[in-house]
Design an enzyme around this catalytic site. Structure first.
Site, PDB file in Angstrom:
ATOM      1  N   ASN A   1       0.838  -1.213   0.000  1.00  0.00           N
ATOM      2  CA  ASN A   1       0.000   0.000   0.000  1.00  0.00           C
ATOM      3  C   ASN A   1       0.864   1.251   0.000  1.00  0.00           C
ATOM      4  O   ASN A   1       0.621   2.197  -0.758  1.00  0.00           O
ATOM      5  CB  ASN A   1      -0.881   0.033   1.245  1.00  0.00           C
ATOM      6  CG  ASN A   1      -2.117  -0.836   1.086  1.00  0.00           C
ATOM      7  OD1 ASN A   1      -2.591  -1.044  -0.020  1.00  0.00           O
ATOM      8  ND2 ASN A   1      -2.630  -1.341   2.198  1.00  0.00           N
TER       9      ASN A   1
ATOM     10  N   GLU B   1      -5.878  -8.229   5.304  1.00  0.00           N
ATOM     11  CA  GLU B   1      -5.171  -9.085   4.338  1.00  0.00           C
ATOM     12  C   GLU B   1      -5.020 -10.477   4.932  1.00  0.00           C
ATOM     13  O   GLU B   1      -4.003 -11.132   4.779  1.00  0.00           O
ATOM     14  CB  GLU B   1      -3.802  -8.494   3.940  1.00  0.00           C
ATOM     15  CG  GLU B   1      -3.110  -7.661   4.983  1.00  0.00           C
ATOM     16  CD  GLU B   1      -2.571  -8.479   6.165  1.00  0.00           C
ATOM     17  OE1 GLU B   1      -3.348  -8.655   7.144  1.00  0.00           O
ATOM     18  OE2 GLU B   1      -1.397  -8.894   6.110  1.00  0.00           O
TER      19      GLU B   1
HETATM   20  P1  GH3 Z   1       3.175  -8.763   8.246  1.00  0.00           P
HETATM   21  O1  GH3 Z   1       4.086  -9.443   7.309  1.00  0.00           O
HETATM   22  O2  GH3 Z   1       3.711  -8.719   9.619  1.00  0.00           O
HETATM   23  O3  GH3 Z   1       1.803  -9.352   8.196  1.00  0.00           O
HETATM   24  O4  GH3 Z   1       3.085  -7.277   7.750  1.00  0.00           O
HETATM   25  P2  GH3 Z   1       1.831  -6.541   7.176  1.00  0.00           P
HETATM   26  O5  GH3 Z   1       2.300  -5.225   6.665  1.00  0.00           O
HETATM   27  O6  GH3 Z   1       1.150  -7.399   6.195  1.00  0.00           O
HETATM   28  O7  GH3 Z   1       0.897  -6.494   8.410  1.00  0.00           O
HETATM   29  P3  GH3 Z   1      -0.089  -5.459   9.004  1.00  0.00           P
HETATM   30  O8  GH3 Z   1      -1.172  -6.199   9.693  1.00  0.00           O
HETATM   31  O9  GH3 Z   1       0.699  -4.504   9.846  1.00  0.00           O
HETATM   32  O10 GH3 Z   1      -0.706  -4.711   7.783  1.00  0.00           O
HETATM   33  C1  GH3 Z   1      -1.830  -5.076   7.136  1.00  0.00           C
HETATM   34  C2  GH3 Z   1      -2.132  -3.981   6.155  1.00  0.00           C
HETATM   35  O11 GH3 Z   1      -3.191  -4.351   5.299  1.00  0.00           O
HETATM   36  C3  GH3 Z   1      -2.571  -2.696   6.802  1.00  0.00           C
HETATM   37  C4  GH3 Z   1      -3.524  -2.082   5.826  1.00  0.00           C
HETATM   38  O12 GH3 Z   1      -2.969  -0.950   5.208  1.00  0.00           O
HETATM   39  C5  GH3 Z   1      -3.714  -3.163   4.771  1.00  0.00           C
HETATM   40  N1  GH3 Z   1      -5.106  -3.357   4.447  1.00  0.00           N
HETATM   41  C6  GH3 Z   1      -6.085  -3.796   5.249  1.00  0.00           C
HETATM   42  N2  GH3 Z   1      -7.253  -3.862   4.562  1.00  0.00           N
HETATM   43  C7  GH3 Z   1      -7.010  -3.425   3.292  1.00  0.00           C
HETATM   44  C8  GH3 Z   1      -7.799  -3.250   2.134  1.00  0.00           C
HETATM   45  O13 GH3 Z   1      -9.009  -3.508   2.097  1.00  0.00           O
HETATM   46  N3  GH3 Z   1      -7.184  -2.791   1.003  1.00  0.00           N
HETATM   47  C9  GH3 Z   1      -5.858  -2.483   0.991  1.00  0.00           C
HETATM   48  N4  GH3 Z   1      -5.343  -2.046  -0.124  1.00  0.00           N
HETATM   49  N5  GH3 Z   1      -5.086  -2.634   2.080  1.00  0.00           N
HETATM   50  C10 GH3 Z   1      -5.648  -3.101   3.216  1.00  0.00           C
HETATM   51 MG    MG Z   2       0.256  -9.234   6.910  1.00  0.00          MG
HETATM   52 MG    MG Z   3      -2.505  -9.048   9.196  1.00  0.00          MG
END
Ligand code: GH3
Ligand code: MG
Ligand code: MG
Length: 371
Positions: free
Chosen positions: A244, A279
């Site tokens: 993102n 995610e």
């Molecule tokens: P890790 O490897 O530790 O899982 O790192 P990560 O960055 O995947 O983990 P984290 O849970 O910190 O981040 C999840 C991210 O997913 C945060 C948010 O910006 C993104 N996200 C959540 N829902 C959506 C969505 O519907 N669309 C998009 N584009 N991004 C999303």
């Molecule tokens: Mg993650």
């Molecule tokens: Mg997560």
């Protein structure tokens, strides 16, 4: 007798999904008509034996046959919805024979022709427009033909009124039938759309968290009865935040859609797939032991790794950390097994991401598979 058991006794043990509400109405309407026809003629027949009314003997015989046929058709249709059309047509033919008998054999009843009119709405509603017009046309033809053969025929004026009146009924119920049908189809489609929206994730099209957990609870209930094993796979994308941050939110969305699509193609029809977090995806696998779940988890990991979704400017490299938990003995609640899969997934993260790990029941630390 409660309302439910009375209804079960009359209509039999049938169930219609909400989307088939109109078919349910027609099924019940036909049963009500068949029963009403049987009971009404039975009352006339009983009245004859009780000397309350006088019916000519040949027509009395026809009424007795009609009563028996109607009761028979009720017994055939009761609880067997797939018999609707044959029974509908059989009842229609029985009615036409009964009305013809009244027309020919009860000449002292000048309104006997009315029965042909009462028949038309039911045909349009129960058997559809085409059948409605066939029966209306046949009735008009038959009225004219039989009137020319009868000993005490109706006048030409009476016949003209009767025939135009029947055609008018046909037009009226044709319009009514097609309008109510299109209204029903529209409502059914809206309801299906609403159901889909309420249970599915808008972005990826897989089950949303609420619908996913509800599906899992149902699977667990069945598994508890049958003693079958079940497994849960928890998938969390690695460093998704940076997708993102680097490529924008819409690129992140495209990746989520691609990953969900990939998982949908990898699971079996009987498995449930839900997006339970941003995610984070979870898969419930009924009738699956740990070995099978680990195999799918590993193939999912490889599939996500080789997905490399195109995000407008270039292919992205995506990986996932996956946790697996299986229930092979005493049934376990969804919450408990999901928690184990969560823990296993966090362990996969700790071990360096892009890997599968699992956690046994009662085991403190998850076991990892090399990524
Ligand atoms: P890790 O490897 O530790 O899982 O790192 P990560 O960055 O995947 O983990 P984290 O849970 O910190 O981040 C999840 C991210 O997913 C945060 C948010 O910006 C993104 N996200 C959540 N829902 C959506 C969505 O519907 N669309 C998009 N584009 N991004 C999303
Ligand atoms: Mg993650
Ligand atoms: Mg997560």
């Amino acid at each position: 007798m409660t309302k439910r058991t009375l209804s079960q006794w009359i209509f039999g043990d049938v169930s219609f999904p909400q989307s088939e509400e109109y078919d349910e109405f027609r099924y019940k309407f036909l049963i009500a008509l068949v029963l009403a026809g049987a009971v009404l003629t039975a009352i006339f027949v009983i009245g004859e034996y009780g000397k309350i009314n006088r019916i000519q003997t040949p027509h009395l015989l026809s009424m007795q046959l009609f009563t028996l046929a109607s009761f028979g058709l009720w017994l055939v249709l009761r609880g067997r919805r797939h018999w609707f059309r044959p029974v509908g047509w059989a009842y229609e033919i029985a009615c036409l024979m009964e009305y013809t008998s009244a027309q020919w054999l009860v000449p002292n009843d000048e309104l006997r022709l009315l029965w042909f009119f009462t028949n038309i709405p039911g045909v349009f509603i129960l058997l559809g427009q085409r059948a409605g017009w066939v029966i209306t046309g046949l009735s008009v033809f038959w009225l004219i033909l039989s009137n020319s053969l009868m000993l005490s025929p109706y006048s030409g004026n009476a016949m003209a009124t009767a025939c135009f009146g029947m055609i008018y009924m046909g037009v009226f119920f044709h319009v009514y039938g097609s309008r109510s049908m299109s209204y029903f189809v529209r409502m059914r489609d809206y309801n299906l759309q609403l159901e889909q929206m309420a249970s599915h994730d808008m972005l990826t099209g897989v089950l949303n968290a609420r619908a996913y957990y509800a599906a899992c609870e149902q699977h667990i209930q069945i598994a508890s009865r049958t003693g079958q094993p079940y497994s849960v796979i928890f998938v969390d994308l690695d460093h998704f935040k940076s997708v993102n941050d680097t490529h924008g939110h819409s690129a992140g969305d495209a990746v989520l859609r691609a990953v969900a699509q990939c998982m949908r193609h990898s699971i079996r029809q009987s498995d449930a797939l839900g997006r339970i977090g941003g995610e984070e995806f979870s898969i419930f696998m009924p009738n699956t032991e740990r070995a099978g779940a680990l195999q799918l988890a590993e193939s999912l990991r490889l599939a996500v790794q080789s997905l490399e979704p195109w995000i407008g400017e270039r292919n992205l490299s995506i990986t996932a950390s996956i946790g697996v938990a299986a229930c092979e003995g005493q049934p376990e609640t969804m919450q408990a097994i999901q928690q184990r899969a969560d823990q296993a997934m966090y362990e996969a993260k700790k071990l360096g991401r892009n890997r599968v790990s699992w956690l046994e029941r009662g085991q403190a630390l998850p076991t990892g598979l090399a990524g």
